[in-house]
Design an enzyme around this catalytic site. Structure first.
Site, PDB file in Angstrom:
ATOM      1  N   LYS A   1      34.612  17.295   8.274  1.00  0.00           N
ATOM      2  CA  LYS A   1      35.925  17.921   8.782  1.00  0.00           C
ATOM      3  C   LYS A   1      37.218  16.892   8.470  1.00  0.00           C
ATOM      4  O   LYS A   1      38.282  17.357   8.359  1.00  0.00           O
ATOM      5  CB  LYS A   1      35.761  18.015  10.422  1.00  0.00           C
ATOM      6  CG  LYS A   1      35.033  19.318  10.712  1.00  0.00           C
ATOM      7  CD  LYS A   1      34.490  19.295  12.243  1.00  0.00           C
ATOM      8  CE  LYS A   1      33.374  20.585  12.587  1.00  0.00           C
ATOM      9  NZ  LYS A   1      32.789  20.575  13.850  1.00  0.00           N
TER      10      LYS A   1
ATOM     11  N   ILE B   1      40.444  26.189  17.696  1.00  0.00           N
ATOM     12  CA  ILE B   1      41.599  25.385  17.970  1.00  0.00           C
ATOM     13  C   ILE B   1      42.549  25.802  16.320  1.00  0.00           C
ATOM     14  O   ILE B   1      41.913  25.413  15.424  1.00  0.00           O
ATOM     15  CB  ILE B   1      41.694  23.796  17.768  1.00  0.00           C
ATOM     16  CG1 ILE B   1      40.698  23.510  19.105  1.00  0.00           C
ATOM     17  CG2 ILE B   1      42.916  22.992  18.090  1.00  0.00           C
ATOM     18  CD1 ILE B   1      40.555  22.085  19.210  1.00  0.00           C
TER      19      ILE B   1
ATOM     20  N   ASP C   1      29.013  15.803  10.464  1.00  0.00           N
ATOM     21  CA  ASP C   1      29.761  17.155  10.591  1.00  0.00           C
ATOM     22  C   ASP C   1      31.385  16.532  10.682  1.00  0.00           C
ATOM     23  O   ASP C   1      32.172  17.343  10.030  1.00  0.00           O
ATOM     24  CB  ASP C   1      29.296  17.997  11.686  1.00  0.00           C
ATOM     25  CG  ASP C   1      30.037  18.736  12.288  1.00  0.00           C
ATOM     26  OD1 ASP C   1      30.066  19.796  11.920  1.00  0.00           O
ATOM     27  OD2 ASP C   1      31.146  18.397  13.079  1.00  0.00           O
TER      28      ASP C   1
ATOM     29  N   THR D   1      25.115  33.020  15.052  1.00  0.00           N
ATOM     30  CA  THR D   1      26.070  32.842  16.404  1.00  0.00           C
ATOM     31  C   THR D   1      27.472  33.245  15.971  1.00  0.00           C
ATOM     32  O   THR D   1      28.002  34.230  16.671  1.00  0.00           O
ATOM     33  CB  THR D   1      25.987  31.315  16.731  1.00  0.00           C
ATOM     34  OG1 THR D   1      24.672  31.149  16.950  1.00  0.00           O
ATOM     35  CG2 THR D   1      26.607  31.220  17.915  1.00  0.00           C
TER      36      THR D   1
ATOM     37  N   LYS E   1      32.012  24.529   7.190  1.00  0.00           N
ATOM     38  CA  LYS E   1      32.771  23.381   7.023  1.00  0.00           C
ATOM     39  C   LYS E   1      32.286  22.605   5.766  1.00  0.00           C
ATOM     40  O   LYS E   1      32.764  21.826   4.906  1.00  0.00           O
ATOM     41  CB  LYS E   1      32.753  22.218   7.945  1.00  0.00           C
ATOM     42  CG  LYS E   1      31.468  21.650   8.390  1.00  0.00           C
ATOM     43  CD  LYS E   1      31.414  21.889   9.960  1.00  0.00           C
ATOM     44  CE  LYS E   1      30.022  22.006  10.416  1.00  0.00           C
ATOM     45  NZ  LYS E   1      29.664  22.867  11.565  1.00  0.00           N
TER      46      LYS E   1
ATOM     47  N   GLY F   1      36.788  24.337  15.486  1.00  0.00           N
ATOM     48  CA  GLY F   1      36.561  25.636  16.331  1.00  0.00           C
ATOM     49  C   GLY F   1      37.767  26.910  16.348  1.00  0.00           C
ATOM     50  O   GLY F   1      38.268  27.017  15.277  1.00  0.00           O
TER      51      GLY F   1
ATOM     52  N   VAL G   1      37.389  23.740  10.956  1.00  0.00           N
ATOM     53  CA  VAL G   1      37.566  22.538  11.864  1.00  0.00           C
ATOM     54  C   VAL G   1      38.202  22.782  13.034  1.00  0.00           C
ATOM     55  O   VAL G   1      39.029  23.683  13.152  1.00  0.00           O
ATOM     56  CB  VAL G   1      38.676  21.722  10.812  1.00  0.00           C
ATOM     57  CG1 VAL G   1      38.922  20.275  11.693  1.00  0.00           C
ATOM     58  CG2 VAL G   1      38.128  21.425   9.513  1.00  0.00           C
TER      59      VAL G   1
END
Lengths: 398, 398
Positions: free
Chosen positions: B199, B130, B195, B10, B99, B128, B126
């Site tokens: 992060k 942002i 997850d 992806t 990550k 995405g 971390v």
């Protein structure tokens, strides 16, 4: 590494304070301590810990080869421009919090810095302590930025929040803001949108890489907003906020500073009081937002010191910033499509005759009607409003 | 400048897409075009525009001196670690969205990059799309960061938003999230907080400059949250969200991943659906927040391409990142003070007898009572809860 501060006002003294309080972490991140050698100011500050560092002639700093980084926190274009230019030409890195200087001379000073292999940074010039300049210029660089819309003036956001919360009139809120130190004695630059205009000009320049002149950006302030407007906003479930916005149109951008009626779904709707926030839409990122303390001594000084650390880590290298002197011709703001909230003394029949289908907003007032138009071009709105004649207020929706 | 992508899933295919769609702006910002030369994958992707670039052996990339930047979007620690290490040792810059790799091997890979005068960047690992890593490491460097609290997992935030909006049970919302592609077939890493834990370990490492092991962070997921909990939250005017949080305590930090009951005043309260946001408190900045698309193909790939541009601008220079291998001993989480919402089958008298003064929350249920404790240490809460016995649920307040 020796540093100097030009202008020991609110921000300048904040920078000195951070260099002292956070001395150890700053030294660790820079690789060596930052030692404040000079503070340039007209005043003497006897008794202040920095009193022995005060100099009155900027040339003392220019001519001292030990000084590697100079902070400019004087404000205004002159003499800041002359001083900063001299520092860069003497091979010193400069960081500034001065949006007037950056909006006016940014492209030129970036070029001078590049030619002298030093850096001219200005993170603090927009959004106070909020990281926005470096995220735009060094993070969102895989994106075409299609929109930047910000609440970039804490004074006016505080005032609009207070008018909304307490139903007060503009003048009373202004007095309160002045009493709290949030508004200056002469509040024109804030309340008429001039400050926000310079900031959106800077941000737009950075995302397009060319000079955007703030004089080209249509700018309205908030001084015409009344408690009656707030009542209408409440009825509509919206909030009035001063936005500075820039949107991509073809190969250019269209920019505007004005109060807007925000819906609760808008990412900036929940930004209250003196806080600032900048919404960004990238063609790959989608939506992003940067929020925080947009003004104030320490938050703004924090951004200046962040620049100093970035400079220390690039002491031998110019960080390439794309902002050429060539002017970007902004797209015609009259072609922009918006929805308009209007208060008018005309009758419903007259309004519908001229504007076609509108949404009326219950006012509870005998002598006027509030309504929201369909989406239309600014120029079409202007024509219709002139035909209607009886327009007491117009605020755009977003 | 030639680049390679390792892992054409992806994110990797998103990177290839951005390099194509935003080719011109990326080239302008890098100073030259980025040309995709290789895509490493086990599969062949016949018919795909990148089919002729596919290689199956990472050594083809290692041994090609033309390749300057390598993107790692394979996920997982191995073989990503072996491949990335080889690339750095061969003098190639690397950016990754992985990550797991960064949390486990970040300090080591940063050191290897430094020794080989290249860069190892991981903005996409971390939040995405942002920008959060670079703002922390190159903007908020004048601050001591006293708190980082984030909604850093889009899957669980989507699920909690949907449970809140529609009153659904966890299992139904999970099925919906899987159907929409927001949750994986094996959703454990998301819903159990693993997850988010990696992060917050990465972010904490970056603000303290030392290795924070994710295994040391107490981690709860959201799989035990029920529609009944949501009803209580609504009664309290609060929202349940999975937070990953890290707070400075003395010379260390205390970290935790868990669902929390947020008040409407909390800056993260309005972060809904798949969006992520990271709240930061600096000792000079005060409050800041970074909001945006925390996952998804193009937003995450946008952060990777942003790293590639940063690398292109620093092709001859290692950007110093402070993250040493020396481990940070986290502060004892049992010493942390919190308020606790508890659902219990005990009587009001038993509850008050053990917990002292509490606020009861009207449940509308016959067989249990909900209450909120005063602020107390985690260890004290644990003792009291054990004494009470009948605890059906506990969620912390913030």
């Amino acid at each position: 590494m020796k540093v100097a501060i030009m202008g020991y006002g609110t921000i300048g003294s904040g920078v000195a304070e951070i260099l002292e309080v956070n001395r150890d972490v700053v030294a660790k991140r820079c690789g060596e301590p930052l030692e404040l050698k000079y503070v340039l100011d007209l005043r003497d500050f006897e008794g202040d810990p920095i009193a022995d560092k005060i100099v009155h002639d900027y040339k003392t700093i220019v001519e001292d080869p030990e000084v590697a980084i100079v902070v400019e926190t004087m404000g205004g274009v002159e003499p800041a421009y002359t001083f900063v230019k001299a520092m860069l030409e003497a091979g010193k890195h400069v960081t500034t919090s001065n949006k007037a200087l950056v909006a006016d001379k940014g492209a030129e000073l970036i070029e001078i810095a590049r030619n002298h292999k030093v850096n001219f940074l200005f993170e603090a010039s927009v959004g106070g302590g909020i990281p926005i300049i470096r995220p735009l210029t060094s993070c969102l660089t895989g994106d075409v930025i299609e929109e930047i819309t910000g609440i970039v003036n804490g004074t006016t956001n505080y005032m609009m929040s207070k008018m909304t919360k307490e139903g007060l009139e503009f003048d009373d809120v202004l007095k309160d803001a002045q009493a709290k130190g949030y508004a200056e004695k002469d509040p024109t630059a804030d309340i008429e949108g001039h400050d926000a205009c310079r900031k959106i000009a800077i941000l737009t320049s950075l995302v397009c890489g060319r000079q955007v002149d703030y004089e080209d950006i249509p700018t309205e302030g908030i001084s015409h907003i009344t408690a009656t407007d707030i009542k209408y906003a409440n009825k509509m479930g919206r909030a009035i906020k001063l936005l500075a916005t820039s949107k991509k149109v073809g190969d250019s951008y269209v920019a505007r500073v004005a109060p807007f009626l925000l819906s609760p779904e808008h990412p900036l709707y929940n930004v209250h009081d003196v806080f600032n926030a900048i919404f960004v839409h990238g063609n790959m990122l989608g939506d992003g937002m940067f929020y925080g303390s947009g003004a104030g001594k320490l938050p703004t000084a924090s951004a200046v010191v962040g620049d100093m650390v970035a400079i220390a880590k690039h002491i031998d290298k110019n960080i390439y910033l794309e902002w050429e002197k060539e002017k970007l011709v902004l797209a015609d703001p009259n072609e922009q499509v918006n929805r308009f909230f209007v208060r008018s003394a005309a009758s419903e029949a007259e309004i519908e005759n001229i504007f076609g289908q509108v949404e009326f907003v219950e006012s509870g007032l005998d002598d006027e009607i509030g309504f929201v138009t369909e989406a239309m071009k600014e120029s079409d709105y202007a024509t219709k409003a002139a035909a209607l004649g009886e327009v007491r207020q117009m605020i755009r929706l977003v």
